[in-house]
Design a protein around this motif. Structure first.
Motif, PDB file in Angstrom:
ATOM      1  N   LEU A  36       0.819  -1.222   0.000  1.00  0.00           N
ATOM      2  CA  LEU A  36       0.000   0.000   0.000  1.00  0.00           C
ATOM      3  C   LEU A  36       0.850   1.269   0.000  1.00  0.00           C
ATOM      4  CD1 LEU A  36      -2.716  -1.209   2.511  1.00  0.00           C
ATOM      5  CD2 LEU A  36      -3.032  -0.831   0.063  1.00  0.00           C
ATOM      6  N   LYS A  37       1.976   1.242   0.725  1.00  0.00           N
ATOM      7  CA  LYS A  37       2.842   2.432   0.802  1.00  0.00           C
ATOM      8  C   LYS A  37       3.446   2.788  -0.551  1.00  0.00           C
ATOM      9  CE  LYS A  37       4.383   1.767   5.558  1.00  0.00           C
ATOM     10  NZ  LYS A  37       5.509   1.415   6.416  1.00  0.00           N
ATOM     11  N   PHE A  38       3.614   1.775  -1.395  1.00  0.00           N
ATOM     12  CA  PHE A  38       4.276   2.040  -2.682  1.00  0.00           C
ATOM     13  C   PHE A  38       3.327   1.863  -3.865  1.00  0.00           C
ATOM     14  CE2 PHE A  38       7.570   0.931   0.389  1.00  0.00           C
ATOM     15  CZ  PHE A  38       8.329   2.094   0.315  1.00  0.00           C
TER      16      PHE A  38
ATOM     17  N   PHE B 218      10.229  17.999  -2.935  1.00  0.00           N
ATOM     18  CA  PHE B 218       9.110  18.438  -2.098  1.00  0.00           C
ATOM     19  C   PHE B 218       8.146  19.327  -2.876  1.00  0.00           C
ATOM     20  CE2 PHE B 218       7.054  21.632   0.463  1.00  0.00           C
ATOM     21  CZ  PHE B 218       6.454  20.865   1.442  1.00  0.00           C
ATOM     22  N   GLU B 219       6.853  19.009  -2.756  1.00  0.00           N
ATOM     23  CA  GLU B 219       5.795  19.894  -3.252  1.00  0.00           C
ATOM     24  C   GLU B 219       4.638  19.768  -2.274  1.00  0.00           C
ATOM     25  OE1 GLU B 219       4.579  19.458  -7.411  1.00  0.00           O
ATOM     26  OE2 GLU B 219       6.389  18.275  -7.705  1.00  0.00           O
ATOM     27  N   TRP B 220       3.922  20.868  -2.085  1.00  0.00           N
ATOM     28  CA  TRP B 220       2.778  20.804  -1.169  1.00  0.00           C
ATOM     29  C   TRP B 220       1.760  19.778  -1.642  1.00  0.00           C
ATOM     30  CZ3 TRP B 220       2.921  22.133   3.557  1.00  0.00           C
ATOM     31  CH2 TRP B 220       3.725  23.216   3.962  1.00  0.00           C
ATOM     32  N   SER B 221       1.652  19.646  -2.960  1.00  0.00           N
ATOM     33  CA  SER B 221       0.624  18.757  -3.506  1.00  0.00           C
ATOM     34  C   SER B 221       0.850  17.292  -3.117  1.00  0.00           C
ATOM     35  CB  SER B 221       0.567  18.884  -5.025  1.00  0.00           C
ATOM     36  OG  SER B 221       1.853  18.687  -5.568  1.00  0.00           O
ATOM     37  N   LEU B 222       2.065  16.945  -2.687  1.00  0.00           N
ATOM     38  CA  LEU B 222       2.319  15.570  -2.248  1.00  0.00           C
ATOM     39  C   LEU B 222       1.596  15.265  -0.938  1.00  0.00           C
ATOM     40  CD1 LEU B 222       6.161  15.210  -2.940  1.00  0.00           C
ATOM     41  CD2 LEU B 222       4.276  14.351  -4.327  1.00  0.00           C
ATOM     42  N   PHE B 223       1.099  16.318  -0.277  1.00  0.00           N
ATOM     43  CA  PHE B 223       0.473  16.145   1.035  1.00  0.00           C
ATOM     44  C   PHE B 223      -1.021  16.445   0.988  1.00  0.00           C
ATOM     45  CE2 PHE B 223       4.922  16.709   1.507  1.00  0.00           C
ATOM     46  CZ  PHE B 223       5.288  15.829   2.507  1.00  0.00           C
TER      47      PHE B 223
ATOM     48  N   HIS C  17      -5.638  12.250  -6.266  1.00  0.00           N
ATOM     49  CA  HIS C  17      -6.369  11.292  -5.431  1.00  0.00           C
ATOM     50  C   HIS C  17      -5.510  10.061  -5.176  1.00  0.00           C
ATOM     51  CE1 HIS C  17      -9.627  13.941  -6.132  1.00  0.00           C
ATOM     52  NE2 HIS C  17      -9.789  13.601  -7.392  1.00  0.00           N
ATOM     53  N   HIS C  18      -5.647   9.515  -3.967  1.00  0.00           N
ATOM     54  CA  HIS C  18      -4.815   8.376  -3.567  1.00  0.00           C
ATOM     55  C   HIS C  18      -5.576   7.061  -3.703  1.00  0.00           C
ATOM     56  CE1 HIS C  18      -3.071  11.914  -1.532  1.00  0.00           C
ATOM     57  NE2 HIS C  18      -1.919  11.312  -1.780  1.00  0.00           N
ATOM     58  N   TYR C  19      -4.887   5.984  -3.364  1.00  0.00           N
ATOM     59  CA  TYR C  19      -5.508   4.661  -3.442  1.00  0.00           C
ATOM     60  C   TYR C  19      -6.754   4.601  -2.557  1.00  0.00           C
ATOM     61  CZ  TYR C  19      -6.245  -0.327  -2.909  1.00  0.00           C
ATOM     62  OH  TYR C  19      -6.832  -1.567  -2.873  1.00  0.00           O
TER      63      TYR C  19
ATOM     64  N   PHE D 233       1.073   7.683   1.473  1.00  0.00           N
ATOM     65  CA  PHE D 233       0.291   7.317   0.296  1.00  0.00           C
ATOM     66  C   PHE D 233       0.859   8.093  -0.875  1.00  0.00           C
ATOM     67  CE2 PHE D 233      -2.830   6.133   3.508  1.00  0.00           C
ATOM     68  CZ  PHE D 233      -3.383   4.995   2.962  1.00  0.00           C
ATOM     69  N   LEU D 234       1.264   7.377  -1.911  1.00  0.00           N
ATOM     70  CA  LEU D 234       1.854   8.061  -3.062  1.00  0.00           C
ATOM     71  C   LEU D 234       0.763   8.611  -3.973  1.00  0.00           C
ATOM     72  CD1 LEU D 234       4.733   5.581  -4.003  1.00  0.00           C
ATOM     73  CD2 LEU D 234       4.870   7.651  -2.624  1.00  0.00           C
ATOM     74  N   PRO D 235       1.003   9.798  -4.550  1.00  0.00           N
ATOM     75  CA  PRO D 235       0.047  10.350  -5.518  1.00  0.00           C
ATOM     76  C   PRO D 235       0.286   9.711  -6.889  1.00  0.00           C
ATOM     77  CG  PRO D 235       1.879  11.856  -5.227  1.00  0.00           C
ATOM     78  CD  PRO D 235       2.131  10.695  -4.312  1.00  0.00           C
TER      79      PRO D 235
END
Length: 433
Positions: free
Chosen positions: A107-109, A199-204, A169-171, A139-141
């Motif tokens: 799930l993490k990858f 780093f980007e804010w959108s990753l969070f 959106h994530h899994y 959770f990866l985008p």
């Protein structure tokens, strides 16, 4: 006979002992062909163990998951794969550890729109009997299709967060976690670990769709006891949706929403949840709750009969909020632990809590650290404690209380703690086996 004797003298190393028993040869063969023909349950227990000891840890899970139950085998699988293995965190079951950690890794990858969802779903029949807790701290985008030119003026600001809503959106956990009948704990953080220079804010981003998917999933997890959604920029709208889905949940006992962006409206939804659920522990540490939110939580406390622990450390409830919570505790008989550290509280809150300490016989622990209770506030608390026999912890570090007052309070609390300890020695609670 003469001929046989001569053979033995010619080959002194020959001995019947070195010839393997037929049983051994059969067991070797079974282990060697296990993937094609995993006959284990037909064997005697001691023979099963011999086969399992010879099995490779790289056998497909489709073969081993529901056939091999021997802990030694799963211990080998864990030890070979992960450096740190504390089996006590997994109910002392190596098999449970293996499947929980294996599923967490998948799930993490998982990359939405890239990873095949079947990779996760095909694990369900293999791991559903063993997974009780999942801790997924990233959770990866989805991968960006149109790698835009990096614009220097936007790269470091929160404006970046709005750019990617469509493909961030994530899994969706729904199909997976609703198919895990024994799932009791779920710990989630929506974000990317070790993103380094990328780093980007959108990753969070924890998007609205992520939230509605998660809310529906958790509602259907009927055996879920612990739900943690931390460090995920969860705001009021999202918490309202989650709280609505968690109302009247049959099992949920612990909710951890620390390190998010919850304000007063979100706290109002949680106040309602407190009185419409079996919730025992609520952690709202490091959010943005002010006095209106605290008043709503206080109202929930006044109506709740189950909540035993409330953590509001690092919020902004101030005296209007602190007083409201104090008033609720004049009638509430369930709360045992309250954390109000770092909330800009002062003497008026201490005055109400003086009354609480004089009347309430349920509270055992209160934390007022890093507030401005002041000399008068400290004296009020000391007065309230005069006849209190139940409080065994009162944290007044950096609360600007006079040293002598602090010492006298500490003496009373320490005496209460000792009395409780001696009482438990005289009347040991016998746990049912």
């Amino acid at each position: 006979s003469f001929y046989t004797r001569r053979c033995i003298t010619e080959d002194p190393s020959w001995s019947l002992v070195t010839v393997p028993h037929l049983t051994e040869l059969c067991l070797q063969h079974i282990a060697h062909n296990f993937e094609k023909n995993p006959i284990l349950n037909y064997l005697l227990p001691e023979h099963q163990k011999k086969v399992v000891d010879r099995l490779s840890t790289s056998l497909p899970l489709t073969v081993t998951a529901n056939i091999v139950s021997h802990e030694d085998y799963w211990k080998r699988c864990c030890m070979e794969r992960w450096q740190v293995c504390d089996v006590s965190n997994y109910g002392d079951s190596w098999k449970r550890m293996f499947f929980e950690r294996h599923l967490e890794n998948v799930l993490k990858f998982f990359i939405p729109n890239t990873t095949d969802p079947e990779e996760v779903l095909e694990l369900i029949p293999l791991c559903k009997d063993y997974v009780r807790k999942l801790e997924i701290d990233q959770f990866l985008p989805p991968l960006r299709v149109d790698q835009k030119e990096e614009s220097n003026d936007l790269s470091d600001t929160e404006d970046d967060a709005g750019l990617g809503e469509v493909y961030m959106h994530h899994y969706n956990l729904k199909e997976l976690i609703t198919a895990l009948p024994h799932l009791q704990e779920l710990h989630l953080t929506y974000g990317v670990k070790s993103c380094g220079m990328n780093f980007e804010w959108s990753l969070f981003n924890f998007t609205e769709l992520d939230c509605s998917n998660l809310a529906a999933a958790v509602k259907m997890c009927r055996n879920l006891k612990v739900f943690k959604l931390t460090r995920s920029k969860v705001d009021d709208d999202k918490i309202k949706l989650l709280a609505r889905n968690l109302q009247n949940h049959p099992c949920l006992l612990e909710l951890d929403l620390s390190h998010n962006l919850i304000r007063d409206h979100g706290a109002q939804a949680l106040g309602k949840l407190i009185s419409h659920s079996k919730l025992e522990t609520l952690d709202l540490c490091n959010n943005q709750i002010c006095h209106l939110g605290a008043q709503a939580l206080a109202q929930g406390l006044a109506e709740s009969s189950t909540l035993t622990s409330l953590n509001l450390r690092l919020n902004f409830v101030e005296d209007k909020g602190g007083e409201a919570i104090g008033h609720a505790l004049l009638t509430n008989t369930s709360l045992k632990c309250l954390h109000l550290g770092s909330n800009n509280l002062s003497e008026p809150t201490a005055a109400v809590f003086s009354q609480v300490l004089a009347q309430n016989t349920t509270l055992t622990s209160i934390n007022f650290s890093c507030n401005h209770l002041g000399l008068d506030g400290g004296k009020q608390l000391l007065e309230g404690l005069a006849n209190n026999k139940t409080l065994t912890e009162l944290d007044l570090r950096h609360a600007e209380v006079e040293q002598e007052t602090d010492f006298l309070i500490h003496e009373i609390v320490w005496a209460n703690r000792e009395a409780v300890r001696l009482g438990s020695l005289q009347h040991p609670t016998t746990e049912p086996f």
